[in-house]
Write a protein that holds these residues in place. Sequence first.
Motif, PDB file in Angstrom:
ATOM      1  N   ALA A  62      10.828  -4.768 -65.692  1.00  0.00           N
ATOM      2  CA  ALA A  62       9.446  -5.232 -65.636  1.00  0.00           C
ATOM      3  C   ALA A  62       9.372  -6.599 -64.964  1.00  0.00           C
ATOM      4  N   ALA A  63      10.269  -7.519 -65.351  1.00  0.00           N
ATOM      5  CA  ALA A  63      10.219  -8.875 -64.787  1.00  0.00           C
ATOM      6  C   ALA A  63      10.429  -8.832 -63.282  1.00  0.00           C
ATOM      7  N   ILE A  64      11.432  -8.086 -62.849  1.00  0.00           N
ATOM      8  CA  ILE A  64      11.725  -8.042 -61.411  1.00  0.00           C
ATOM      9  C   ILE A  64      10.597  -7.350 -60.651  1.00  0.00           C
ATOM     10  N   THR A  65      10.044  -6.294 -61.245  1.00  0.00           N
ATOM     11  CA  THR A  65       8.951  -5.590 -60.575  1.00  0.00           C
ATOM     12  C   THR A  65       7.741  -6.496 -60.382  1.00  0.00           C
ATOM     13  N   VAL A  66       7.350  -7.233 -61.446  1.00  0.00           N
ATOM     14  CA  VAL A  66       6.186  -8.108 -61.346  1.00  0.00           C
ATOM     15  C   VAL A  66       6.410  -9.164 -60.265  1.00  0.00           C
ATOM     16  N   LEU A  67       7.560  -9.808 -60.284  1.00  0.00           N
ATOM     17  CA  LEU A  67       7.840 -10.849 -59.296  1.00  0.00           C
ATOM     18  C   LEU A  67       7.869 -10.284 -57.876  1.00  0.00           C
ATOM     19  N   GLN A  68       8.534  -9.146 -57.727  1.00  0.00           N
ATOM     20  CA  GLN A  68       8.652  -8.547 -56.387  1.00  0.00           C
ATOM     21  C   GLN A  68       7.283  -8.150 -55.835  1.00  0.00           C
ATOM     22  N   VAL A  69       6.444  -7.549 -56.679  1.00  0.00           N
ATOM     23  CA  VAL A  69       5.127  -7.107 -56.211  1.00  0.00           C
ATOM     24  C   VAL A  69       4.252  -8.318 -55.877  1.00  0.00           C
ATOM     25  N   LEU A  70       4.272  -9.338 -56.740  1.00  0.00           N
ATOM     26  CA  LEU A  70       3.439 -10.525 -56.499  1.00  0.00           C
ATOM     27  C   LEU A  70       3.870 -11.255 -55.236  1.00  0.00           C
ATOM     28  N   THR A  71       5.127 -11.698 -55.198  1.00  0.00           N
ATOM     29  CA  THR A  71       5.557 -12.500 -54.053  1.00  0.00           C
ATOM     30  C   THR A  71       5.629 -11.652 -52.788  1.00  0.00           C
ATOM     31  N   GLY A  72       5.984 -10.385 -52.930  1.00  0.00           N
ATOM     32  CA  GLY A  72       6.092  -9.511 -51.761  1.00  0.00           C
ATOM     33  C   GLY A  72       4.744  -9.277 -51.100  1.00  0.00           C
ATOM     34  N   SER A  73       3.724  -8.958 -51.898  1.00  0.00           N
ATOM     35  CA  SER A  73       2.424  -8.674 -51.299  1.00  0.00           C
ATOM     36  C   SER A  73       1.798  -9.964 -50.758  1.00  0.00           C
ATOM     37  N   PHE A  74       2.043 -11.055 -51.442  1.00  0.00           N
ATOM     38  CA  PHE A  74       1.514 -12.360 -51.006  1.00  0.00           C
ATOM     39  C   PHE A  74       2.100 -12.720 -49.636  1.00  0.00           C
ATOM     40  N   ALA A  75       3.424 -12.621 -49.523  1.00  0.00           N
ATOM     41  CA  ALA A  75       4.072 -12.940 -48.245  1.00  0.00           C
ATOM     42  C   ALA A  75       3.652 -11.952 -47.170  1.00  0.00           C
ATOM     43  N   ALA A  76       3.495 -10.690 -47.551  1.00  0.00           N
ATOM     44  CA  ALA A  76       3.116  -9.672 -46.565  1.00  0.00           C
ATOM     45  C   ALA A  76       1.760  -9.991 -45.955  1.00  0.00           C
ATOM     46  N   TYR A  77       0.855 -10.544 -46.767  1.00  0.00           N
ATOM     47  CA  TYR A  77      -0.445 -10.925 -46.220  1.00  0.00           C
ATOM     48  C   TYR A  77      -0.269 -11.996 -45.152  1.00  0.00           C
ATOM     49  N   GLY A  78       0.585 -12.969 -45.438  1.00  0.00           N
ATOM     50  CA  GLY A  78       0.861 -14.011 -44.449  1.00  0.00           C
ATOM     51  C   GLY A  78       1.419 -13.429 -43.156  1.00  0.00           C
ATOM     52  N   PHE A  79       2.294 -12.446 -43.292  1.00  0.00           N
ATOM     53  CA  PHE A  79       2.912 -11.861 -42.100  1.00  0.00           C
ATOM     54  C   PHE A  79       1.961 -10.938 -41.347  1.00  0.00           C
ATOM     55  N   ALA A  80       1.029 -10.300 -42.060  1.00  0.00           N
ATOM     56  CA  ALA A  80       0.192  -9.291 -41.409  1.00  0.00           C
ATOM     57  C   ALA A  80      -1.131  -9.858 -40.924  1.00  0.00           C
ATOM     58  N   LYS A  81      -1.702 -10.829 -41.626  1.00  0.00           N
ATOM     59  CA  LYS A  81      -3.087 -11.193 -41.339  1.00  0.00           C
ATOM     60  C   LYS A  81      -3.310 -12.658 -40.980  1.00  0.00           C
ATOM     61  N   VAL A  82      -2.339 -13.522 -41.177  1.00  0.00           N
ATOM     62  CA  VAL A  82      -2.517 -14.925 -40.792  1.00  0.00           C
ATOM     63  C   VAL A  82      -1.682 -15.170 -39.544  1.00  0.00           C
ATOM     64  N   ARG A  83      -2.298 -15.751 -38.497  1.00  0.00           N
ATOM     65  CA  ARG A  83      -1.547 -15.994 -37.265  1.00  0.00           C
ATOM     66  C   ARG A  83      -1.080 -17.432 -37.224  1.00  0.00           C
ATOM     67  N   PHE A  84       0.201 -17.620 -37.011  1.00  0.00           N
ATOM     68  CA  PHE A  84       0.730 -18.970 -36.811  1.00  0.00           C
ATOM     69  C   PHE A  84       2.030 -18.876 -36.051  1.00  0.00           C
ATOM     70  N   PRO A  85       2.369 -19.928 -35.311  1.00  0.00           N
ATOM     71  CA  PRO A  85       3.584 -19.870 -34.487  1.00  0.00           C
ATOM     72  C   PRO A  85       4.829 -19.698 -35.347  1.00  0.00           C
ATOM     73  N   GLY A  86       5.767 -18.893 -34.856  1.00  0.00           N
ATOM     74  CA  GLY A  86       7.016 -18.699 -35.579  1.00  0.00           C
ATOM     75  C   GLY A  86       6.968 -17.564 -36.575  1.00  0.00           C
ATOM     76  N   ARG A  87       5.772 -16.986 -36.751  1.00  0.00           N
ATOM     77  CA  ARG A  87       5.633 -15.956 -37.774  1.00  0.00           C
ATOM     78  C   ARG A  87       6.501 -14.728 -37.475  1.00  0.00           C
ATOM     79  N   ASP A  88       6.431 -14.268 -36.241  1.00  0.00           N
ATOM     80  CA  ASP A  88       7.136 -13.027 -35.929  1.00  0.00           C
ATOM     81  C   ASP A  88       8.651 -13.202 -35.929  1.00  0.00           C
ATOM     82  N   ALA A  89       9.103 -14.395 -35.516  1.00  0.00           N
ATOM     83  CA  ALA A  89      10.547 -14.663 -35.570  1.00  0.00           C
ATOM     84  C   ALA A  89      11.024 -14.634 -37.016  1.00  0.00           C
ATOM     85  N   LEU A  90      10.217 -15.218 -37.892  1.00  0.00           N
ATOM     86  CA  LEU A  90      10.576 -15.241 -39.304  1.00  0.00           C
ATOM     87  C   LEU A  90      10.639 -13.824 -39.873  1.00  0.00           C
ATOM     88  N   PHE A  91       9.665 -13.007 -39.464  1.00  0.00           N
ATOM     89  CA  PHE A  91       9.657 -11.640 -39.967  1.00  0.00           C
ATOM     90  C   PHE A  91      10.888 -10.877 -39.474  1.00  0.00           C
TER      91      PHE A  91
END
Lengths: 306, 299
Positions: free
Chosen positions: B103-132
């Motif tokens: 449960a602990a790992i699932t909650v953390l993975q879903v929260l931080t994973g979806s949060f970061a995914a939003y940054g990678f998919a919908k916010v544009r900033f330099p260096g984003r694609d290299a980081l991905f």
Amino acid sequence: MAQVITQPAPETPPRKRRAWRGVLVGWSFILPNFLGFALFTLVPMLAAFALAFVDWDSYRTPEWVGLDNFQRLLRDETFFVALRNTLYYAAGHIPLTLAAALGLALALNRRLRGVGFFRTAAFFPYITSLVAVAVVWNMLFNPTAGPVNQILQALGVDDPPRWAASTDWAMPAVIITSVWRDMGYYMVLFLAGLQAIPKEYHEAARVDGANAWHRFRRITLPCLRPTTFFVVVMLTIQSFKVLDLIVVMTDGGPGRSTLVLAQLVYREGITEGRFGYSSAIALVLFVIVLTVTVVQFRLNERRSDR
Amino acid sequence: MTALPDAPAVVAPPSPPGRPAGPRSRRPRPLRTALAYASLLAVALLVLVPFGWMVSSSLKRDNQVLTVPIEWIPREFRWSNFVEIWDRIPMLTYLGNSAFLSAAITVLQVLTGSFAAYGFAKVRFPGRDALFLAYIATIAVPWQAYMVPQYIMMQRAELTDTYWSIILLQAFGAFGVFLMRQYYLSIPDDLCEAARIDGLSEYGIYRRIMLPLSKPALASLAMLTFVNTWNDYMGPFIYLTSNDLWTVQLGLRSFVGQYDAEYAMIMTGAVLSVLPILVVFLFGQRYFIRGIATSGLKG
């Protein structure tokens, strides 16, 4: 940037400020995950490369030794045993799982009442815990009174193998178990591929008088090529890094008959505390996986060109 | 029981546009149908016999498990095995530990994973694609190749034999970011743009628009993570030495090592360790399969 282009060009300072805001906002989303990812995945990964060139046992201070670890590797007989066993496992696991998964997918790609139940059943071994799988199959493979050997005897095999108790048959036992466990997963991928083949192809071939075997050879297999390629790459990677199934089922034994590379990394690094040497083995493992994958991609390109 | 849906076509090329295949009126052929069912039955037997044998053995006496000839159905059903096992090994502790870690790992993975995914998919900033790209590249490196440096780190931080070691190592995987980003990319940018014009901040868009829209993907990720953590053997095996921290997998493995002749009791433990996963799977297999088909990879 799209929104900037569609708007009338703003003054330079606000645009710059907006760009900076974008960076800040973007990083604020990524940071919580990235901190953990960088610290616990990226750093160890880079460290693994560096450690391969270092002599470091848990009691002594690390010392840069260049290629010493690799020279030692070439003289280490256990390393070659593990390498051979890993290749053996891959040579059994890859083709058998491929065939079983494709067979399952073909059998289950039908519009029949209740086919969903069978698909579910075929997939379930994949998410069953390894310990349960290993425990059950170890008992099924019991040399004297296990169901597998009883069935073999009923089929007329007078002297059935001793499976996990013999050095010759332990690896086949592991391979059979792993094929049984993994075939449902790759079946899902093949089913997706089969369902993407336009039905007209088969209809047309049938009108032209092609029988089932011809349709399979000339339509199904060529259309499945991208899926098959993907499955083979995945299976290869998975085979070369096999670890947990072996640890739970045979622990490398009897003797060293099922000892594989990843397990040698574990033993040298974590059990024995030889950090440098184990990292050299790990690097070899990684390079093998990478090379095989690159070669497969190349072969695939060449075949698609034709 | 829900049926496994047709898996979405992701790996294979999309079918060319054209006339949709209409229902061909083919006469039902009873012989063909019978043959088809026979092959399905053979498949089901091959797959399910080990499970059947596990359940059947869990209801026997120890000396009735490995018999010649095979007894597929127990002579008498010893349900008492399922009562006794709780006293033989601390099964409840193991199950609780597994549930907590998963449960602990699932909650953390879903929260931080979806949060970061939003940054990678919908916010544009330099260096984003290299980081991905760095994220993706790590998925290709087998974990077995860097488990030793991870272990050294945890040892130095004195986190071995605590749950922290496993949670920290498994909660921030690149896999969750990858899976969620794929899903977010399928949500049109216009939607975010409209919300921006309406004055919603990026965090507001994530919380009010993206999260509700991505429930299926969140469910996929949560299930895959939960089941993977529940089934994980090597993580707990490397890091957890104290018996009271053990997960169900470690507990079962150690029980087999100690009492390898108590066949029936071992099978009882195996059934109990699989049961929670069966329940999770039957409730959400649709999300499960979709997650696998979108990503094509696991752990």
